[in-house]
Structures are given as C-alpha cells and as structure tokens.
Design a protein around this motif. Sequence first.
Motif, PDB file in Angstrom:
ATOM      1  N   ARG A 198      35.914  36.205  32.315  1.00  0.00           N
ATOM      2  CA  ARG A 198      36.765  35.848  33.416  1.00  0.00           C
ATOM      3  C   ARG A 198      37.970  36.711  33.287  1.00  0.00           C
ATOM      4  N   ARG A 279      33.966  36.397  36.982  1.00  0.00           N
ATOM      5  CA  ARG A 279      34.766  35.178  37.678  1.00  0.00           C
ATOM      6  C   ARG A 279      36.412  35.538  37.665  1.00  0.00           C
ATOM      7  N   LEU A 281      40.021  33.755  37.894  1.00  0.00           N
ATOM      8  CA  LEU A 281      40.764  32.342  37.724  1.00  0.00           C
ATOM      9  C   LEU A 281      42.215  32.545  37.998  1.00  0.00           C
ATOM     10  N   THR A 284      41.860  31.616  41.840  1.00  0.00           N
ATOM     11  CA  THR A 284      40.805  32.391  42.458  1.00  0.00           C
ATOM     12  C   THR A 284      41.015  32.427  43.879  1.00  0.00           C
TER      13      THR A 284
END
Length: 333
Positions: A198, A279, A281, A284
């Motif tokens: 992430r 991803r 974060l 987001t």
Amino acid sequence: MSNNRHAENSQPEVVEALDFGSVRAFLAVADDRYFGEAATRLGISQQAVSKRIATLEHVLGVRLFTRTPKGATLTIDGQAFLPHARAIVQLAERAVSSVRPGHRALRVDVLNHTIGPAGLLRDFHRAHPGTELDVLTGVGSNTTAAIAAIEAGTIDATFRAVTTPARELPPGIQAARVLDDPHQLLTGPRHPLADARRVTLADLRGRRIWIPGIVPGTEWAAYYDDLSAEFRLTIERIGPNFGTDHLLDVLAESPTLASLVGELTRMLWPATYDLRRIRILDPTPVYPHFLIWHRDNPHPGLTELRSYIRSAPHRHRPGDVWVPKWAAHPSRP
C-alpha cells in the motif's frame, strides 16, 4: 375507375397522399368482407369506412373492391395491393413501438466499456434480463455534451462526473453520485514502489505519474487538477494517447513512470509484464461517477436502473476517502 390517374400523378405524390387510416380500413374490409363488420373492428361508422376506402381508391386511381351480396371482394388491383398494405401497417406499428417507453432499449452512455459504470450496467442486466439495454460510448466529449444528448432524447442517461452544482444544471436534469471508484497506483516491476502493499498520496509526491489522454475542459481533467493541486502530485499528460495497451507497454518497461487507475477498471496484460496494482490509503482518492437523467423521462427501464442503484451495496466507499469538493455531497438516484 380508370388507371389513367397513375399517369396524371407521379408516384411520390401518390405515396404522400396515402392515408394510414384508409389503409387500415382497406385491410379490415379485406379480412372481414363486410363494411359493417370492418367498422365494428375499427370502432368507427360504416359510412366512415366507405369514405376511407373511396379516398384510398381515388388516391391510387384503381378500384380495390367489388361489392356483391356476399360481401366485398378484392379486385385484381386490390389483391396486388393487399400484401403491401399489410407491410405498411406492420412497419408503422414497429416504428411506433421502437420509440414507446418500455418497447425500445434503454440507452445509457458510459465513457468506455472498461470502467466501473460499465460493470454496474452488466450487473444490472444480469439482475433485470428482461430490460433491453443499449450501452453507448462516445456520446459526448464531456459532461455538458452528454447532458445535451439527454435533453435531445439521444440517450436516456449517462454516467459522468458532475462538476456543476445541482442548481446550475439545465431544467429537468437530475444528477446523483452513485458509484465511487477508488484509485490504485499502477507500476511496472522495476518501479521503486512496485513491491509496496500500500502507498499514501504523500508517498507519491515527487514521483512521475503519467496519465495520457486527459482532455482539457473535461470532468476527469477537473478531477485530476484538483487531486494534484491538493496533494502536490506531478501528473504528466505529455505525449499522444495511443490507448491503454500502449500505457501498459510503457509502464512495464519504465523504472520511473507510474499511473493511476480505478479499482473497478478492467485491465488485461501479458503475464510477462508483471504489472502491480497497489492500494492507495490515508486517504484513498475515489473518482465519483454520477448518474444523470431527465426527470420527465418515462422509460420504465430508467426507473428500474435507478431503483437497482439505490439498493446496490457499496455505492460509496466508507472510511478515509478523498473526492473533489464539487462531489462531496452525494444525492439520491
């Protein structure tokens, strides 16, 4: 009655003079043989049927029936006209049905067939297989053009981001934020962040993010302008847009370039590319897709689509997300 009338009037003039009601009366008499029974079927008087048949014979310049004690009998000309009269009525009925709400396909516009709204429409079609759906792309270069298509009746609805306040939309136009698509970082295997599980937006500062094809004046240009300004990101738009395949080719080989893609966007690439979707974060960034329609559109498929969207789970992503200020207040579809 003489056929000389054909010589007096050209075929286009005769066609323009044809009356649909007279053609229907002709078919009713041809089927029932009696003017009275044809009148009952059509819900008009026998005199009206006789008048319509006389008008049609006058326009065509031929006699269509011979009246006998056993009813009306088609003449040779009437027999020749009969299949064409049936075709005229059938074609007219199909034409009317094609534009009646519920009889034609629901026309919905999306930017392309790979993004989140296209997936939502696929799910809707599976849930409502009886609703005929026509998914269009390229209706307009931006939201303003797509709204104009709705006003013109070219489409029933569109999925776009809406940067305009609701009070400034054209009269009758409704818009509701219905689907949030979280962004992911897309990199090749040689990128410094390729092995991260992430990342944060802060991690992307100073990195080269390449998104070719951002068109100035579009809603997605406004989205990326706001995103880059708020988080001090460098989003490059340089170079011609050769499509998704070219983007993937470049990322697979580049040790410095990355891109942003929607989690709901469908992408396929060769296994040898070893691309990574990572991803993002805290927060987001999500792209806000709105459904746009006209409140006076009576198509039952549009009602079904809006109801389906209202009941669909995870329309808006919970948690720490970022959307532009113009999309911060979702409304009801």
